[in-house]
Design an enzyme around this catalytic site. Structure first.
Site, short mmCIF file in Angstrom:
data_model
loop_
_atom_site.label_atom_id
_atom_site.label_comp_id
_atom_site.label_asym_id
_atom_site.label_seq_id
_atom_site.Cartn_x
_atom_site.Cartn_y
_atom_site.Cartn_z
N THR A 98 -75.36 -25.60 16.72
CA THR A 98 -76.35 -26.05 15.74
C THR A 98 -77.05 -24.88 15.04
OG1 THR A 98 -78.48 -27.19 15.58
CG2 THR A 98 -78.00 -26.20 17.68
N ASP A 99 -77.57 -25.14 13.86
CA ASP A 99 -78.36 -24.12 13.16
C ASP A 99 -79.73 -23.91 13.82
OD1 ASP A 99 -79.51 -26.55 12.45
OD2 ASP A 99 -79.52 -26.18 10.29
N GLU A 100 -80.12 -24.84 14.71
CA GLU A 100 -81.46 -24.74 15.31
C GLU A 100 -81.61 -23.51 16.20
OE1 GLU A 100 -83.13 -28.35 16.84
OE2 GLU A 100 -82.10 -29.56 15.34
N TYR A 116 -84.07 -28.16 23.47
CA TYR A 116 -82.70 -28.43 22.97
C TYR A 116 -82.09 -27.18 22.37
CZ TYR A 116 -79.09 -29.74 19.60
OH TYR A 116 -77.93 -29.78 18.86
N LYS A 167 -78.86 -24.87 23.52
CA LYS A 167 -77.67 -24.63 22.69
C LYS A 167 -77.48 -23.13 22.46
CE LYS A 167 -75.24 -27.23 20.94
NZ LYS A 167 -74.01 -27.97 21.39
P1 NAD Z 1 -74.40 -37.35 20.40
O1 NAD Z 1 -75.64 -37.31 21.21
O2 NAD Z 1 -74.21 -38.43 19.39
O3 NAD Z 1 -73.12 -37.38 21.35
C1 NAD Z 1 -73.03 -36.58 22.49
C2 NAD Z 1 -71.83 -37.04 23.30
O4 NAD Z 1 -71.74 -36.19 24.46
C3 NAD Z 1 -71.95 -38.49 23.81
O5 NAD Z 1 -70.72 -39.16 23.64
C4 NAD Z 1 -72.29 -38.32 25.27
O6 NAD Z 1 -71.81 -39.40 26.09
C5 NAD Z 1 -71.57 -37.02 25.60
N1 NAD Z 1 -72.17 -36.33 26.76
C6 NAD Z 1 -73.48 -36.07 26.98
N2 NAD Z 1 -73.64 -35.48 28.17
C7 NAD Z 1 -72.41 -35.34 28.71
C8 NAD Z 1 -71.91 -34.80 29.92
N3 NAD Z 1 -72.74 -34.27 30.83
N4 NAD Z 1 -70.59 -34.81 30.14
C9 NAD Z 1 -69.73 -35.35 29.23
N5 NAD Z 1 -70.14 -35.91 28.08
C10 NAD Z 1 -71.46 -35.90 27.81
O7 NAD Z 1 -74.32 -35.91 19.69
P2 NAD Z 1 -73.83 -35.50 18.24
O8 NAD Z 1 -74.95 -35.63 17.30
O9 NAD Z 1 -72.52 -36.16 17.95
O10 NAD Z 1 -73.59 -33.94 18.48
C11 NAD Z 1 -72.36 -33.46 18.99
C12 NAD Z 1 -72.42 -31.96 19.12
O11 NAD Z 1 -72.68 -31.36 17.86
C13 NAD Z 1 -73.53 -31.47 20.06
O12 NAD Z 1 -73.04 -30.36 20.77
C14 NAD Z 1 -74.65 -31.04 19.10
O13 NAD Z 1 -75.44 -30.03 19.68
C15 NAD Z 1 -73.84 -30.54 17.93
N6 NAD Z 1 -74.52 -30.64 16.63
C16 NAD Z 1 -75.06 -31.83 16.21
C17 NAD Z 1 -75.65 -31.90 14.95
C18 NAD Z 1 -76.25 -33.19 14.45
O14 NAD Z 1 -76.85 -33.19 13.37
N7 NAD Z 1 -76.09 -34.32 15.12
C19 NAD Z 1 -75.69 -30.77 14.13
C20 NAD Z 1 -75.15 -29.58 14.60
C21 NAD Z 1 -74.55 -29.52 15.84
O1 TDX Z 2 -88.87 -40.66 13.76
C1 TDX Z 2 -88.67 -39.53 13.26
N1 TDX Z 2 -89.50 -39.09 12.28
C2 TDX Z 2 -89.39 -37.86 11.69
O2 TDX Z 2 -90.17 -37.50 10.80
C3 TDX Z 2 -87.58 -38.67 13.68
C4 TDX Z 2 -86.63 -39.11 14.76
C5 TDX Z 2 -87.47 -37.44 13.07
N2 TDX Z 2 -88.34 -37.03 12.13
C6 TDX Z 2 -88.17 -35.69 11.50
C7 TDX Z 2 -87.99 -34.55 12.47
C8 TDX Z 2 -87.08 -33.61 11.72
O3 TDX Z 2 -87.84 -32.77 10.88
O4 TDX Z 2 -86.96 -35.75 10.77
C9 TDX Z 2 -86.22 -34.53 10.86
C10 TDX Z 2 -84.86 -34.82 11.46
O5 TDX Z 2 -85.06 -35.19 12.81
P1 TDX Z 2 -83.82 -35.51 13.80
O6 TDX Z 2 -82.96 -36.55 13.15
O7 TDX Z 2 -84.38 -35.77 15.14
O8 TDX Z 2 -82.99 -34.15 13.73
P2 TDX Z 2 -83.39 -32.63 14.09
O9 TDX Z 2 -84.51 -32.57 15.04
O10 TDX Z 2 -83.53 -31.89 12.80
O11 TDX Z 2 -82.05 -32.18 14.86
C11 TDX Z 2 -80.75 -32.60 14.40
O12 TDX Z 2 -80.09 -31.62 13.68
C12 TDX Z 2 -79.56 -30.52 14.39
C13 TDX Z 2 -79.89 -33.08 15.57
O13 TDX Z 2 -80.59 -34.04 16.32
C14 TDX Z 2 -79.45 -31.95 16.44
O14 TDX Z 2 -78.56 -32.40 17.45
C15 TDX Z 2 -78.74 -30.95 15.59
O15 TDX Z 2 -78.37 -29.85 16.33
#
Ligand code: NAD
Ligand code: TDX
Length: 347
Positions: A130-132, A155, A159
Protein backbone atom coordinates in the site's frame (compact mmCIF):
# COMPACT_ATOMS: atom_id res chain seq x y z
CA UNK A 1 4.67 -24.51 -16.10
CA UNK A 2 3.53 -22.10 -13.43
CA UNK A 3 1.60 -23.09 -10.30
CA UNK A 4 0.85 -19.72 -8.76
CA UNK A 5 -0.20 -19.34 -5.15
CA UNK A 6 -2.40 -16.26 -4.80
CA UNK A 7 -3.03 -15.47 -1.13
CA UNK A 8 -6.09 -13.53 -0.03
CA UNK A 9 -7.87 -14.42 -3.27
CA UNK A 10 -11.30 -14.47 -1.64
CA UNK A 11 -11.03 -10.81 -0.63
CA UNK A 12 -11.78 -7.71 -2.64
CA UNK A 13 -8.66 -7.16 -4.78
CA UNK A 14 -7.60 -10.81 -4.55
CA UNK A 15 -10.81 -12.07 -6.14
CA UNK A 16 -10.25 -9.78 -9.14
CA UNK A 17 -6.62 -10.92 -9.42
CA UNK A 18 -7.58 -14.61 -9.22
CA UNK A 19 -10.35 -14.22 -11.82
CA UNK A 20 -7.98 -12.35 -14.16
CA UNK A 21 -5.19 -14.94 -13.94
CA UNK A 22 -7.53 -17.97 -14.18
CA UNK A 23 -9.16 -16.64 -17.36
CA UNK A 24 -6.20 -14.98 -19.06
CA UNK A 25 -3.66 -17.73 -18.41
CA UNK A 26 -5.33 -21.13 -18.84
CA UNK A 27 -1.87 -22.79 -18.77
CA UNK A 28 -1.20 -21.55 -15.24
CA UNK A 29 -2.58 -23.43 -12.26
CA UNK A 30 -3.94 -20.94 -9.74
CA UNK A 31 -4.13 -21.94 -6.08
CA UNK A 32 -6.05 -19.45 -3.97
CA UNK A 33 -4.94 -19.66 -0.34
CA UNK A 34 -7.31 -17.81 1.95
CA UNK A 35 -8.33 -18.17 5.61
CA UNK A 36 -11.83 -16.86 4.76
CA UNK A 37 -11.88 -14.27 7.54
CA UNK A 38 -14.79 -11.81 7.74
CA UNK A 39 -13.26 -10.16 4.62
CA UNK A 40 -12.95 -13.34 2.56
CA UNK A 41 -16.05 -14.50 0.77
CA UNK A 42 -16.52 -17.53 -1.47
CA UNK A 43 -19.41 -15.70 -3.10
CA UNK A 44 -16.80 -13.43 -4.70
CA UNK A 45 -15.62 -16.40 -6.76
CA UNK A 46 -18.67 -18.55 -7.56
CA UNK A 47 -18.10 -18.09 -11.31
CA UNK A 48 -14.72 -19.87 -11.01
CA UNK A 49 -15.96 -23.04 -9.32
CA UNK A 50 -15.93 -25.00 -12.58
CA UNK A 51 -12.59 -23.65 -13.89
CA UNK A 52 -10.14 -26.54 -14.18
CA UNK A 53 -7.02 -24.43 -13.53
CA UNK A 54 -8.33 -23.13 -10.19
CA UNK A 55 -8.27 -24.48 -6.63
CA UNK A 56 -9.17 -22.86 -3.31
CA UNK A 57 -7.52 -23.95 -0.08
CA UNK A 58 -8.81 -22.63 3.23
CA UNK A 59 -5.56 -22.04 5.10
CA UNK A 60 -4.26 -19.35 7.46
CA UNK A 61 -0.95 -17.89 6.27
CA UNK A 62 0.23 -18.13 9.89
CA UNK A 63 -0.14 -21.92 9.90
CA UNK A 64 3.40 -23.06 9.08
CA UNK A 65 2.63 -26.74 8.55
CA UNK A 66 -0.43 -26.08 6.41
CA UNK A 67 1.36 -23.49 4.24
CA UNK A 68 4.32 -25.85 3.69
CA UNK A 69 1.91 -28.63 2.79
CA UNK A 70 0.27 -26.42 0.15
CA UNK A 71 3.67 -25.57 -1.38
CA UNK A 72 4.46 -29.30 -1.58
CA UNK A 73 1.07 -30.58 -2.71
CA UNK A 74 0.65 -28.05 -5.51
CA UNK A 75 4.33 -27.67 -6.34
CA UNK A 76 4.04 -23.89 -6.02
CA UNK A 77 6.35 -22.03 -8.41
CA UNK A 78 5.39 -18.41 -7.66
CA UNK A 79 3.51 -16.36 -5.08
CA UNK A 80 1.31 -13.30 -5.45
CA UNK A 81 0.70 -12.28 -1.85
CA UNK A 82 -2.41 -10.25 -1.03
CA UNK A 83 -3.69 -11.86 2.17
CA UNK A 84 -3.79 -9.27 4.93
CA UNK A 85 -5.86 -7.55 7.51
CA UNK A 86 -6.65 -4.46 5.46
CA UNK A 87 -8.86 -2.01 7.34
CA UNK A 88 -7.16 0.93 9.08
CA UNK A 89 -9.99 1.51 11.59
CA UNK A 90 -9.89 -2.13 12.74
CA UNK A 91 -6.11 -1.84 13.18
CA UNK A 92 -6.68 1.03 15.58
CA UNK A 93 -8.97 -1.02 17.84
CA UNK A 94 -7.19 -4.38 17.47
CA UNK A 95 -3.58 -3.99 16.28
CA UNK A 96 -2.26 -7.44 17.22
CA UNK A 97 -4.06 -9.42 14.56
CA UNK A 98 -2.57 -7.01 11.99
CA UNK A 99 0.92 -7.78 13.26
CA UNK A 100 0.25 -11.52 13.27
CA UNK A 101 -1.20 -11.76 9.79
CA UNK A 102 0.58 -8.98 7.95
CA UNK A 103 4.06 -9.41 9.44
CA UNK A 104 4.36 -12.95 10.81
CA UNK A 105 2.09 -14.40 8.13
CA UNK A 106 4.23 -12.82 5.40
CA UNK A 107 7.40 -14.15 7.07
CA UNK A 108 5.83 -17.59 7.20
CA UNK A 109 5.07 -17.50 3.45
CA UNK A 110 8.58 -16.25 2.68
CA UNK A 111 10.05 -19.14 4.71
CA UNK A 112 7.89 -21.68 2.94
CA UNK A 113 8.99 -20.30 -0.44
CA UNK A 114 12.65 -20.25 0.63
CA UNK A 115 12.42 -23.86 1.79
CA UNK A 116 10.75 -25.05 -1.38
CA UNK A 117 12.53 -23.14 -4.14
CA UNK A 118 16.06 -24.24 -4.97
CA UNK A 119 16.74 -21.91 -7.90
CA UNK A 120 15.45 -18.42 -7.07
CA UNK A 121 15.89 -17.24 -10.69
CA UNK A 122 12.94 -19.39 -11.67
CA UNK A 123 10.49 -18.21 -9.00
CA UNK A 124 8.86 -14.91 -8.06
CA UNK A 125 7.55 -13.74 -4.71
CA UNK A 126 5.30 -10.77 -5.49
CA UNK A 127 4.12 -8.73 -2.52
CA UNK A 128 1.07 -6.46 -2.92
CA UNK A 129 1.36 -3.45 -0.65
CA UNK A 130 0.00 0.00 0.00
CA UNK A 131 0.96 3.65 -0.42
CA UNK A 132 0.18 4.14 3.29
CA UNK A 133 3.70 2.94 4.16
CA UNK A 134 4.96 6.36 3.04
CA UNK A 135 2.91 8.22 5.68
CA UNK A 136 0.96 11.38 5.04
CA UNK A 137 1.44 14.24 2.56
CA UNK A 138 0.66 17.93 2.99
CA UNK A 139 -1.10 19.92 0.29
CA UNK A 140 1.64 19.29 -2.28
CA UNK A 141 4.03 16.53 -3.32
CA UNK A 142 3.68 12.91 -4.39
CA UNK A 143 4.86 9.57 -2.98
CA UNK A 144 7.77 8.26 -5.05
CA UNK A 145 9.42 4.85 -4.74
CA UNK A 146 12.29 6.59 -2.94
CA UNK A 147 10.07 8.37 -0.38
CA UNK A 148 11.22 7.28 3.10
CA UNK A 149 8.84 4.99 4.93
CA UNK A 150 6.82 6.76 7.64
CA UNK A 151 3.82 4.55 8.50
CA UNK A 152 1.45 6.05 11.04
CA UNK A 153 -1.30 3.50 11.74
CA UNK A 154 -0.90 -0.05 13.05
CA UNK A 155 -2.13 -1.22 9.61
CA UNK A 156 0.43 0.79 7.65
CA UNK A 157 3.20 -0.08 10.14
CA UNK A 158 2.43 -3.77 9.65
CA UNK A 159 2.46 -3.42 5.86
CA UNK A 160 5.73 -1.45 6.02
CA UNK A 161 7.25 -4.26 8.10
CA UNK A 162 6.12 -6.85 5.60
CA UNK A 163 7.63 -4.83 2.72
CA UNK A 164 10.93 -4.71 4.60
CA UNK A 165 10.83 -8.46 5.23
CA UNK A 166 10.23 -9.22 1.56
CA UNK A 167 13.20 -7.00 0.62
CA UNK A 168 15.29 -8.67 3.33
CA UNK A 169 14.67 -12.10 1.74
CA UNK A 170 15.83 -10.63 -1.59
CA UNK A 171 19.02 -9.13 -0.21
CA UNK A 172 19.89 -11.88 2.27
CA UNK A 173 18.88 -15.05 0.44
CA UNK A 174 18.71 -13.86 -3.17
CA UNK A 175 14.97 -14.48 -3.53
CA UNK A 176 13.44 -12.94 -6.65
CA UNK A 177 10.88 -10.44 -5.37
CA UNK A 178 8.65 -7.64 -6.64
CA UNK A 179 6.67 -5.16 -4.56
CA UNK A 180 3.94 -2.73 -5.56
CA UNK A 181 2.60 0.05 -3.36
CA UNK A 182 -0.84 1.07 -4.50
CA UNK A 183 -3.32 3.79 -3.67
CA UNK A 184 -6.98 3.32 -2.59
CA UNK A 185 -8.84 0.79 -4.71
CA UNK A 186 -12.57 0.67 -5.35
CA UNK A 187 -14.93 -1.49 -7.39
CA UNK A 188 -17.19 -4.57 -7.13
CA UNK A 189 -16.81 -6.99 -4.19
CA UNK A 190 -15.24 -4.45 -1.81
CA UNK A 191 -16.30 -5.11 1.78
CA UNK A 192 -18.59 -2.29 3.00
CA UNK A 193 -16.34 -1.23 5.86
CA UNK A 194 -14.33 0.81 3.32
CA UNK A 195 -15.54 4.32 2.46
CA UNK A 196 -17.05 3.82 -1.01
CA UNK A 197 -19.15 0.67 -0.47
CA UNK A 198 -20.10 1.82 3.04
CA UNK A 199 -21.49 5.08 1.66
CA UNK A 200 -23.30 3.30 -1.21
CA UNK A 201 -24.89 0.84 1.23
CA UNK A 202 -25.94 3.62 3.61
CA UNK A 203 -27.46 5.68 0.79
CA UNK A 204 -29.47 2.67 -0.37
CA UNK A 205 -30.70 2.10 3.20
CA UNK A 206 -31.32 5.86 3.73
CA UNK A 207 -28.94 5.88 6.70
CA UNK A 208 -26.59 8.67 7.82
CA UNK A 209 -23.39 9.02 5.75
CA UNK A 210 -20.45 9.27 8.20
CA UNK A 211 -17.61 11.55 7.05
CA UNK A 212 -14.61 11.66 9.37
CA UNK A 213 -13.44 15.10 10.55
CA UNK A 214 -14.27 17.84 8.06
CA UNK A 215 -14.02 15.59 4.99
CA UNK A 216 -10.94 17.37 3.64
CA UNK A 217 -8.61 14.34 3.71
CA UNK A 218 -7.46 13.35 0.25
CA UNK A 219 -7.16 9.89 -1.27
CA UNK A 220 -6.07 8.87 -4.77
CA UNK A 221 -8.70 6.46 -6.10
CA UNK A 222 -7.93 3.60 -8.48
CA UNK A 223 -10.47 1.30 -10.12
CA UNK A 224 -9.61 -2.24 -9.08
CA UNK A 225 -9.28 -3.61 -12.65
CA UNK A 226 -6.55 -1.05 -13.34
CA UNK A 227 -4.68 -2.39 -10.30
CA UNK A 228 -5.10 -5.95 -11.58
CA UNK A 229 -3.59 -5.01 -14.97
CA UNK A 230 -0.63 -3.43 -13.16
CA UNK A 231 -0.12 -6.58 -11.05
CA UNK A 232 -0.15 -8.73 -14.20
CA UNK A 233 2.48 -6.47 -15.85
CA UNK A 234 4.76 -6.29 -12.81
CA UNK A 235 4.51 -10.02 -12.19
CA UNK A 236 5.52 -10.85 -15.78
CA UNK A 237 7.78 -7.94 -16.74
CA UNK A 238 8.81 -6.08 -13.58
CA UNK A 239 12.45 -6.08 -12.55
CA UNK A 240 13.65 -8.41 -9.81
CA UNK A 241 14.03 -6.62 -6.47
CA UNK A 242 12.17 -3.50 -7.59
CA UNK A 243 9.29 -1.56 -6.13
CA UNK A 244 6.65 0.13 -8.27
CA UNK A 245 4.12 2.72 -7.10
CA UNK A 246 0.63 2.38 -8.56
CA UNK A 247 -1.88 5.22 -8.43
CA UNK A 248 -5.08 6.38 -10.04
CA UNK A 249 -4.13 9.99 -10.77
CA UNK A 250 -7.55 10.68 -9.24
CA UNK A 251 -7.10 12.74 -6.09
CA UNK A 252 -10.33 13.62 -4.32
CA UNK A 253 -11.17 15.12 -0.95
CA UNK A 254 -13.40 12.67 0.92
CA UNK A 255 -16.33 15.08 1.00
CA UNK A 256 -16.10 15.68 -2.75
CA UNK A 257 -16.04 11.93 -3.34
CA UNK A 258 -19.06 11.39 -1.07
CA UNK A 259 -20.94 14.13 -2.97
CA UNK A 260 -20.15 12.37 -6.24
CA UNK A 261 -21.39 9.09 -4.79
CA UNK A 262 -24.59 10.72 -3.53
CA UNK A 263 -25.35 12.13 -6.98
CA UNK A 264 -24.50 8.84 -8.72
CA UNK A 265 -26.61 6.64 -6.42
CA UNK A 266 -29.55 9.08 -6.36
CA UNK A 267 -29.50 9.21 -10.17
CA UNK A 268 -29.31 5.42 -10.57
CA UNK A 269 -32.12 4.91 -8.03
CA UNK A 270 -34.26 7.64 -9.59
CA UNK A 271 -34.29 9.61 -6.34
CA UNK A 272 -34.30 13.44 -6.38
CA UNK A 273 -30.84 15.08 -6.52
CA UNK A 274 -29.78 16.17 -3.04
CA UNK A 275 -31.68 13.38 -1.27
CA UNK A 276 -28.57 11.45 -0.20
CA UNK A 277 -26.46 14.56 0.47
CA UNK A 278 -28.95 15.63 3.13
CA UNK A 279 -27.87 12.64 5.22
CA UNK A 280 -24.12 13.46 5.33
CA UNK A 281 -22.95 13.63 8.92
CA UNK A 282 -19.52 14.82 10.07
CA UNK A 283 -18.36 12.38 12.76
CA UNK A 284 -15.37 12.10 15.10
CA UNK A 285 -12.16 11.93 13.12
CA UNK A 286 -10.05 8.77 12.81
CA UNK A 287 -7.13 8.96 15.29
CA UNK A 288 -3.92 9.76 13.41
CA UNK A 289 -5.91 10.23 10.20
CA UNK A 290 -3.42 10.60 7.32
CA UNK A 291 -4.16 13.87 5.54
CA UNK A 292 -3.34 13.14 1.94
CA UNK A 293 -2.09 10.29 -0.24
CA UNK A 294 -0.97 10.93 -3.82
CA UNK A 295 1.15 8.78 -6.06
CA UNK A 296 3.82 9.40 -8.63
CA UNK A 297 3.34 6.40 -10.91
CA UNK A 298 5.83 7.52 -13.55
CA UNK A 299 8.20 4.57 -12.95
CA UNK A 300 5.67 1.88 -13.84
CA UNK A 301 4.53 3.96 -16.80
CA UNK A 302 8.06 4.48 -18.13
CA UNK A 303 9.27 0.90 -17.52
CA UNK A 304 6.15 -1.16 -18.17
CA UNK A 305 3.78 1.17 -20.03
CA UNK A 306 1.06 0.97 -17.36
CA UNK A 307 -1.47 3.75 -16.89
CA UNK A 308 -4.85 3.82 -15.14
CA UNK A 309 -7.59 3.63 -17.76
CA UNK A 310 -10.71 4.28 -15.69
CA UNK A 311 -11.63 7.81 -14.63
CA UNK A 312 -13.50 8.28 -11.36
CA UNK A 313 -16.88 9.15 -12.93
CA UNK A 314 -16.84 5.96 -15.04
CA UNK A 315 -15.46 3.78 -12.24
CA UNK A 316 -17.93 5.04 -9.66
CA UNK A 317 -20.79 4.63 -12.14
CA UNK A 318 -19.84 0.97 -12.74
CA UNK A 319 -19.30 0.36 -9.02
CA UNK A 320 -22.64 1.81 -7.98
CA UNK A 321 -24.34 -0.20 -10.74
CA UNK A 322 -22.72 -3.38 -9.41
CA UNK A 323 -23.78 -2.76 -5.79
CA UNK A 324 -27.33 -1.92 -6.80
CA UNK A 325 -27.53 -5.09 -8.90
CA UNK A 326 -26.03 -7.21 -6.11
CA UNK A 327 -28.21 -6.23 -3.18
CA UNK A 328 -28.28 -9.81 -1.89
CA UNK A 329 -24.49 -9.97 -1.73
CA UNK A 330 -24.55 -6.68 0.17
CA UNK A 331 -27.30 -7.89 2.52
CA UNK A 332 -25.45 -11.10 3.30
CA UNK A 333 -22.09 -9.45 4.04
CA UNK A 334 -23.71 -6.78 6.20
CA UNK A 335 -25.68 -9.20 8.37
CA UNK A 336 -24.24 -10.81 11.51
CA UNK A 337 -20.80 -9.57 12.58
CA UNK A 338 -20.95 -6.46 10.38
CA UNK A 339 -23.89 -5.15 12.42
CA UNK A 340 -21.83 -5.46 15.62
CA UNK A 341 -18.82 -3.78 13.98
CA UNK A 342 -20.98 -0.93 12.69
CA UNK A 343 -22.66 -0.42 16.07
CA UNK A 344 -19.34 -0.31 17.96
CA UNK A 345 -17.55 1.87 15.40
CA UNK A 346 -20.28 4.34 14.43
CA UNK A 347 -22.54 4.16 17.51
P1 NAD B 1 -9.57 -7.60 1.94
O1 NAD B 1 -9.62 -7.30 3.39
O2 NAD B 1 -10.77 -7.35 1.09
O3 NAD B 1 -9.17 -9.13 1.72
C1 NAD B 1 -8.16 -9.75 2.46
C2 NAD B 1 -8.21 -11.23 2.19
O4 NAD B 1 -7.15 -11.85 2.95
C3 NAD B 1 -9.52 -11.90 2.64
O5 NAD B 1 -9.96 -12.80 1.65
C4 NAD B 1 -9.14 -12.61 3.92
O6 NAD B 1 -9.93 -13.78 4.16
C5 NAD B 1 -7.69 -12.97 3.64
N1 NAD B 1 -6.92 -13.15 4.88
C6 NAD B 1 -6.88 -12.33 5.97
N2 NAD B 1 -6.12 -12.86 6.93
C7 NAD B 1 -5.64 -14.03 6.44
C8 NAD B 1 -4.78 -15.04 6.95
N3 NAD B 1 -4.26 -14.95 8.18
N4 NAD B 1 -4.50 -16.10 6.17
C9 NAD B 1 -5.02 -16.21 4.93
N5 NAD B 1 -5.86 -15.31 4.39
C10 NAD B 1 -6.17 -14.22 5.14
O7 NAD B 1 -8.32 -6.78 1.38
P2 NAD B 1 -8.10 -6.02 0.00
O8 NAD B 1 -8.63 -4.66 0.13
O9 NAD B 1 -8.54 -6.90 -1.12
O10 NAD B 1 -6.51 -5.92 0.00
C11 NAD B 1 -5.71 -6.97 -0.50
C12 NAD B 1 -4.26 -6.61 -0.36
O11 NAD B 1 -3.98 -5.41 -1.07
C13 NAD B 1 -3.82 -6.34 1.08
O12 NAD B 1 -2.52 -6.86 1.25
C14 NAD B 1 -3.81 -4.81 1.20
O13 NAD B 1 -2.88 -4.39 2.16
C15 NAD B 1 -3.40 -4.43 -0.21
N6 NAD B 1 -3.88 -3.12 -0.65
C16 NAD B 1 -5.21 -2.80 -0.57
C17 NAD B 1 -5.64 -1.56 -1.05
C18 NAD B 1 -7.10 -1.16 -0.98
O14 NAD B 1 -7.43 -0.02 -1.33
N7 NAD B 1 -8.02 -2.04 -0.62
C19 NAD B 1 -4.72 -0.66 -1.60
C20 NAD B 1 -3.38 -1.03 -1.66
C21 NAD B 1 -2.96 -2.26 -1.20
O1 TDX C 1 -16.88 5.86 7.42
C1 TDX C 1 -15.85 6.37 6.92
N1 TDX C 1 -15.78 7.72 6.80
C2 TDX C 1 -14.69 8.38 6.31
O2 TDX C 1 -14.67 9.62 6.23
C3 TDX C 1 -14.73 5.58 6.45
C4 TDX C 1 -14.76 4.08 6.55
C5 TDX C 1 -13.64 6.25 5.94
N2 TDX C 1 -13.60 7.60 5.88
C6 TDX C 1 -12.40 8.28 5.32
C7 TDX C 1 -11.08 7.81 5.88
C8 TDX C 1 -10.14 7.96 4.70
O3 TDX C 1 -9.65 9.28 4.63
O4 TDX C 1 -12.37 7.93 3.94
C9 TDX C 1 -11.03 7.70 3.49
C10 TDX C 1 -10.93 6.28 2.95
O5 TDX C 1 -11.06 5.40 4.05
P1 TDX C 1 -10.94 3.80 3.88
O6 TDX C 1 -11.89 3.37 2.82
O7 TDX C 1 -11.03 3.21 5.24
O8 TDX C 1 -9.47 3.66 3.25
P2 TDX C 1 -8.02 4.11 3.79
O9 TDX C 1 -8.00 4.25 5.25
O10 TDX C 1 -7.59 5.28 2.97
O11 TDX C 1 -7.17 2.79 3.39
C11 TDX C 1 -7.42 2.09 2.15
O12 TDX C 1 -6.48 2.41 1.18
C12 TDX C 1 -5.18 1.87 1.30
C13 TDX C 1 -7.48 0.59 2.37
O13 TDX C 1 -8.40 0.30 3.40
C14 TDX C 1 -6.14 0.01 2.68
O14 TDX C 1 -6.21 -1.40 2.77
C15 TDX C 1 -5.20 0.38 1.57
O15 TDX C 1 -3.94 -0.07 1.84
Amino acid sequence: MKNILITGGAGFIGSHVVRHFVHKYPDYKIVNLDALTYAGNLENLTDLESANNYTLVKVDINDEAAVNAVFDKYDITDVIHLAAESHVDRSITDPLIFLRTNILGTANLLNAAKGKWSDFDKHIFYHVSTDEVYGSLGDTGLFEETTPYDPRSPYSASKASSDHLVRAYHHTYGMQIKITNCSNNYGPYQFPEKLIPLIINNIVLEKKLPVYGDGSNVRDWLYVQDHVEAIDLVFHKGTNGETYNIGGNNEKQNLELVHLLCDTVDAQLGRPTGDAKSRIEFVTDRPGHDKRYAIDASKIKAELGWEPLTDVATGLGKTVEWYLANGEWLNRVTSGDYKKYYEVHYG
